[in-house]
Design a protein around this motif. Structure first.
Motif, PDB file in Angstrom:
ATOM      1  N   PRO A 150      98.549   3.076 -68.492  1.00 33.04           N
ATOM      2  CA  PRO A 150      98.216   1.641 -68.607  1.00 33.04           C
ATOM      3  C   PRO A 150      99.371   0.804 -68.066  1.00 33.04           C
ATOM      4  O   PRO A 150     100.518   1.256 -68.004  1.00 33.04           O
ATOM      5  CB  PRO A 150      98.024   1.446 -70.112  1.00 33.04           C
ATOM      6  N   GLY A 151      99.058  -0.433 -67.690  1.00 29.43           N
ATOM      7  CA  GLY A 151     100.080  -1.298 -67.113  1.00 29.43           C
ATOM      8  C   GLY A 151     100.915  -2.047 -68.129  1.00 29.43           C
ATOM      9  O   GLY A 151     102.002  -2.539 -67.791  1.00 29.43           O
ATOM     10  N   VAL A 152     100.440  -2.161 -69.368  1.00 27.80           N
ATOM     11  CA  VAL A 152     101.210  -2.853 -70.405  1.00 27.80           C
ATOM     12  C   VAL A 152     102.519  -2.104 -70.616  1.00 27.80           C
ATOM     13  O   VAL A 152     102.496  -0.913 -70.974  1.00 27.80           O
ATOM     14  CB  VAL A 152     100.426  -2.935 -71.729  1.00 27.80           C
ATOM     15  N   PRO A 153     103.680  -2.739 -70.378  1.00 29.75           N
ATOM     16  CA  PRO A 153     104.956  -2.004 -70.408  1.00 29.75           C
ATOM     17  C   PRO A 153     105.192  -1.204 -71.675  1.00 29.75           C
ATOM     18  O   PRO A 153     105.637  -0.046 -71.609  1.00 29.75           O
ATOM     19  CB  PRO A 153     105.992  -3.126 -70.235  1.00 29.75           C
ATOM     20  N   TYR A 154     104.901  -1.788 -72.827  1.00 25.85           N
ATOM     21  CA  TYR A 154     105.146  -1.096 -74.092  1.00 25.85           C
ATOM     22  C   TYR A 154     104.337   0.194 -74.178  1.00 25.85           C
ATOM     23  O   TYR A 154     104.846   1.251 -74.559  1.00 25.85           O
ATOM     24  CB  TYR A 154     104.800  -2.038 -75.251  1.00 25.85           C
ATOM     25  N   GLU A 155     103.065   0.119 -73.805  1.00 27.40           N
ATOM     26  CA  GLU A 155     102.213   1.302 -73.847  1.00 27.40           C
ATOM     27  C   GLU A 155     102.631   2.313 -72.791  1.00 27.40           C
ATOM     28  O   GLU A 155     102.690   3.523 -73.051  1.00 27.40           O
ATOM     29  CB  GLU A 155     100.751   0.902 -73.645  1.00 27.40           C
ATOM     30  N   MET A 156     102.906   1.811 -71.576  1.00 30.26           N
ATOM     31  CA  MET A 156     103.291   2.703 -70.482  1.00 30.26           C
ATOM     32  C   MET A 156     104.544   3.494 -70.834  1.00 30.26           C
ATOM     33  O   MET A 156     104.608   4.718 -70.634  1.00 30.26           O
ATOM     34  CB  MET A 156     103.512   1.874 -69.214  1.00 30.26           C
TER      35      MET A 156
END
Length: 416
Positions: A150-156
């Protein structure tokens, strides 16, 4: 091993989101001796995703795609990847339960569109996402790996650290890469290059020196590549030391550190403390310092005295000084620095006052005119700068020059 990163999202190309994911991924991959050869940013379109995947597959051993895995219509990465691999999307009940649990954890009803997140590439291994609803995917074809995140930094970042990196550690690269850094201040890029030209000319073909200049400082990055890691490290240490010996006192760090990190580290080492009194820089100096882990041991506080009445009430600047000399003056920044130092009880204080622009200038005090003062243990040093019309650049330049002045005074007063 060679890697390529593909970031997917119109928001990146429109400048609405800064691609910090690629920089972070590059650092993580380097630690695994996987070397990023190219980073590509593309739109959320089937055509561009197919083209990027095709070209990356011809160049890299590890291809990492970020973005476009969400539940909305503009998230087309999974469907397009299925076309690229000539496979299909299949329902994964385990993923669906995983997504349902995430919504239940926050006592929220799951929208119907999120059911689509349980559709996974038939040839993929699921990278379960405990930090969001979009699962990652790992596709391995022979010795080549495709990782979809995913692109969301925290998730990535969490998916990469806890799911992908443990799997990537099983891969081994014959080609090794080592890096060395030298951070210098007070010497321009051209003068620095001239002073070490003969050393650079003597480098082996496996070595490369990059110059990374910033206002008031230059970072040198020494890169060596080859197959014998022990020999590479020995050569890198030797070349780094030759450069350090030649450059001399302008070297302030031999690690991959920012200037702010060096300041924080050395202030802590010498039990020195710092405060800032900022007008035109609006707290930017304090922001940079407090972004560094450990800053709480040396940074006590900041007073953003944008208005004159705050300069008077919070920093003790006299109304007579403001009336006679104005807010943008040497006299004012001296009183600001001393006021912050005395009121916050610190070893050092930095003050700024000026006209960042684009408006507010006069014939006597044009846009870009900025005074900086640094109060130390034994003295106060000041300097007048005349920058140009761009507001953000003026703030950045004033910030960097203030930090440089702080460092120079600190170093004068704290020689080991």
């Amino acid at each position: 091993m060679k890697a390529e990163i593909i970031t997917i999202g119109d928001e990146i190309l429109l400048g609405q989101v800064v691609d910090t994911n690629s920089a972070w991924l590059g650092q993580q991959l380097f630690d695994l001796q996987i070397h990023v050869q190219q980073i590509t940013s593309i739109t959320d379109s089937e055509e561009h995703i197919l083209q990027a995947l095709t070209e990356a597959s011809q160049r890299a051993d590890v291809i990492i795609c970020t973005g476009g895995l969400g539940p909305t219509r503009d998230d087309v990465t999974k469907a397009t990847a299925a076309k690229f691999f000539q496979t299909e999307l299949v329902h994964n009940e385990e993923v669906l339960e995983h997504v349902k649990q995430i919504f239940a954890r926050f006592n929220r009803t799951m929208p119907d569109m999120n059911y689509g997140q349980a559709s996974i590439l038939a040839n993929a291994e699921v990278l379960f996402n405990d930090w969001g609803t979009a699962p990652g995917m790992w596709v391995q074809q022979g010795e080549q790996v495709f990782i979809f995140l995913p692109g969301v930094p925290y998730e990535m970042k969490n998916l990469m650290q806890h799911r992908a990196i443990p799997k990537l550690k099983a891969f081994h690269s014959a080609e090794k890469l080592v890096l060395r850094y030298i951070l210098t201040v007070g010497i321009g890029e051209s003068h620095l290059a001239e002073s070490i030209a003969d050393i650079e000319d003597s480098f082996p073909s496996s070595a490369h020196l990059a110059y990374l200049p910033k206002i008031g400082m230059v970072r040198l990055r020494l890169t060596l590549n080859g197959k014998d890691l022990k020999e590479l490290n020995r050569t890198a240490d030797d070349l780094q030391q030759r450069l350090i010996d030649r450059i001399g006192s302008a070297v302030i760090a031999t690690e991959d550190l920012s200037f702010e990190e060096v300041i924080v580290r050395d202030f802590v080492k010498h039990n020195c403390t710092l405060a800032t009194a900022e007008s035109c820089t609006g707290g930017n100096i304090a922001r940079l310092i407090t972004e560094v882990s450990g800053a709480s041991e040396m940074f006590l506080g900041a007073i953003v005295s944008y208005a004159n009445e705050v300069k008077v009430s919070q920093l003790g600047v006299s109304e007579e000084t403001l009336k006679e000399h104005g807010a943008v003056s040497e006299e004012t920044v001296i009183q600001m620095a001393k006021g912050a130092q005395e009121r916050l009880h610190t070893s050092y204080a930095v003050a700024t006052s000026g006209i960042a622009g684009p408006g507010g200038g006069t014939a006597e005090k044009p846009v870009g005119m900025i005074w900086v003062a640094v109060a130390g243990k034994n003295s106060v040093q000041t300097k007048l700068f005349q920058f140009h019309g761009d507001r953000l650049i003026n703030i950045e330049r004033a910030t960097n020059q203030a930090l440089l002045m702080l460092w120079n005074l600190y170093r004068q007063e704290n020689q080991d």
